[in-house]
Design an enzyme around this catalytic site. Structure first.
Site, mmCIF file in Angstrom:
data_model
loop_
_atom_site.group_PDB
_atom_site.id
_atom_site.type_symbol
_atom_site.label_atom_id
_atom_site.label_comp_id
_atom_site.label_asym_id
_atom_site.label_seq_id
_atom_site.Cartn_x
_atom_site.Cartn_y
_atom_site.Cartn_z
ATOM 1 N N ASP A 187 3.287 -21.775 -1.344
ATOM 2 C CA ASP A 187 1.769 -21.358 -1.387
ATOM 3 C C ASP A 187 1.719 -19.343 -0.532
ATOM 4 O O ASP A 187 1.881 -20.034 0.765
ATOM 5 C CB ASP A 187 0.935 -22.569 -0.647
ATOM 6 C CG ASP A 187 -0.553 -22.111 -0.571
ATOM 7 O OD1 ASP A 187 -0.486 -20.965 -0.771
ATOM 8 O OD2 ASP A 187 -1.425 -22.987 -0.939
ATOM 9 N N HIS A 192 -2.292 -17.859 5.851
ATOM 10 C CA HIS A 192 -1.567 -18.063 6.317
ATOM 11 C C HIS A 192 -0.399 -17.785 7.206
ATOM 12 O O HIS A 192 0.241 -18.306 8.002
ATOM 13 C CB HIS A 192 -1.044 -20.152 5.661
ATOM 14 C CG HIS A 192 -1.426 -20.605 4.708
ATOM 15 N ND1 HIS A 192 -2.906 -21.658 5.607
ATOM 16 C CD2 HIS A 192 -1.586 -20.619 3.776
ATOM 17 C CE1 HIS A 192 -3.047 -22.396 4.640
ATOM 18 N NE2 HIS A 192 -2.897 -21.197 3.734
ATOM 19 N N ILE A 207 -3.822 -19.756 9.652
ATOM 20 C CA ILE A 207 -4.396 -21.577 9.829
ATOM 21 C C ILE A 207 -3.213 -21.556 9.030
ATOM 22 O O ILE A 207 -2.262 -21.271 8.263
ATOM 23 C CB ILE A 207 -5.535 -21.651 9.097
ATOM 24 C CG1 ILE A 207 -5.496 -21.433 8.051
ATOM 25 C CG2 ILE A 207 -6.303 -21.062 10.270
ATOM 26 C CD1 ILE A 207 -6.924 -21.882 7.613
ATOM 27 N N GLY A 210 -3.472 -26.603 4.538
ATOM 28 C CA GLY A 210 -3.741 -28.148 4.826
ATOM 29 C C GLY A 210 -2.662 -28.937 4.003
ATOM 30 O O GLY A 210 -2.666 -30.323 4.286
#
Length: 284
Positions: A187, A192, A207, A210
């Site tokens: 990903d 991120h 961040i 998820g």
């Protein structure tokens, strides 16, 4: 409109051959924080090839597949990555994920929902090998600013918490570099890793994925309630209720029931701000 719901759902499924081996599994587990303490026999099941088992959430990254970012290039979809958040995820296991394998991954946009100020895309991936189906994975992708065309709002399930204290509560620290390591499993969303991109998306710093908190949570459930047996997991679903930053700590609360575990996950340092909600692990 950058999203054409009818075109996206009607598009032909895309199939690709995928493969993985023990190195991919080990990298994924390390990206979830496995291996601490490094010599702990329970952790060696995630890190040492001679003892390796596969956490079922590995299905979300196996062979990289269509993936969340890849799914956003499907016909009928033309959106800005800065407007995208992962809204929810489910994985159904048809049998245990092998340590090494080859499979055909078939991906499509299963649904597009109109939430008013946003759209939700359901990206479905099904994997099968020579012995039959392996898993079905649904990613719910929240796209800000793309709703309002009068379409179906879709499901909006919310789970009430049990009226008792959790059966198990654990805390799992997130390393400062954990998002950088996790993204090596496929990903590559710059949200991120790139501080400037994160600011464009409205965050003061990158961040955590998820799906990284998703995997960390399943590992906590397997290691505690399920006695370390990954093969007991039948399905796992969650709603991403909030963000968490590298360097913070996840608090995982678990309520064990007959054949299922209900879970909530919060960020310790931000007064238990929600991270995962409506989370259920179904098991044998």
């Amino acid at each position: 409109m950058p999203i054409d719901p009818a075109k996206a759902v009607a598009a032909e499924p895309r199939s690709a051959e995928i493969s993985w081996d023990h190195k991919d599994v080990q990298l994924y587990h390390l990206g979830l924080g496995a291996g601490t303490p490094a010599t702990d026999p329970d952790e060696l099941r995630y890190t040492l090839e001679s003892r390796l088992h596969v956490l079922p959430s590995f299905a979300t990254v196996a062979g990289a597949g269509m993936g969340v970012v890849g799914g956003l290039s499907a016909p009928g979809i033309d959106i800005d990555l800065a407007a995208v958040l992962h809204g929810g995820q489910s994985v159904t296991l048809h049998r245990p994920v092998p340590v090494a394998g080859r499979a055909v991954s078939t991906s499509r946009v299963a649904a597009v929902y109109d939430k008013g100020k946003a759209a939700v895309l359901v990206l479905r991936t099904e994997a099968a090998d020579a012995d039959g189906p392996l898993w079905t994975s649904d990613a719910q992708i929240f796209v800000r600013g793309e709703g309002g065309w009068g379409g179906d709002r879709g499901p909006s399930e919310r789970l009430a918490l049990p009226d008792r204290a959790p059966d198990v509560t654990v805390e799992r620290p997130i390393r400062e570099e954990q998002a950088l390591l996790y993204r090596l499993s496929g990903d590559w969303n710059p949200l991120h890793a790139d501080p400037e991109f994160a600011k464009l998306a409205g965050f003061d710093r990158p961040i955590l994925h998820g799906l990284c908190s998703y995997g960390m949570t399943l590992k906590a459930v397997v290691d505690t309630v399920l006695g370390g047996d990954v093969t007991r997991v039948r399905s796992y679903r969650t709603r991403f209720a909030g963000i968490v930053f590298p360097g913070e700590t996840l608090r995982v609360r678990m309520w064990a029931g007959e054949g299922s575990v209900q879970v909530t996950v919060t960020a310790v340092e931000r007064e238990d701000a929600p991270v995962l909600a409506d989370t259920v692990v179904e098991h044998s």
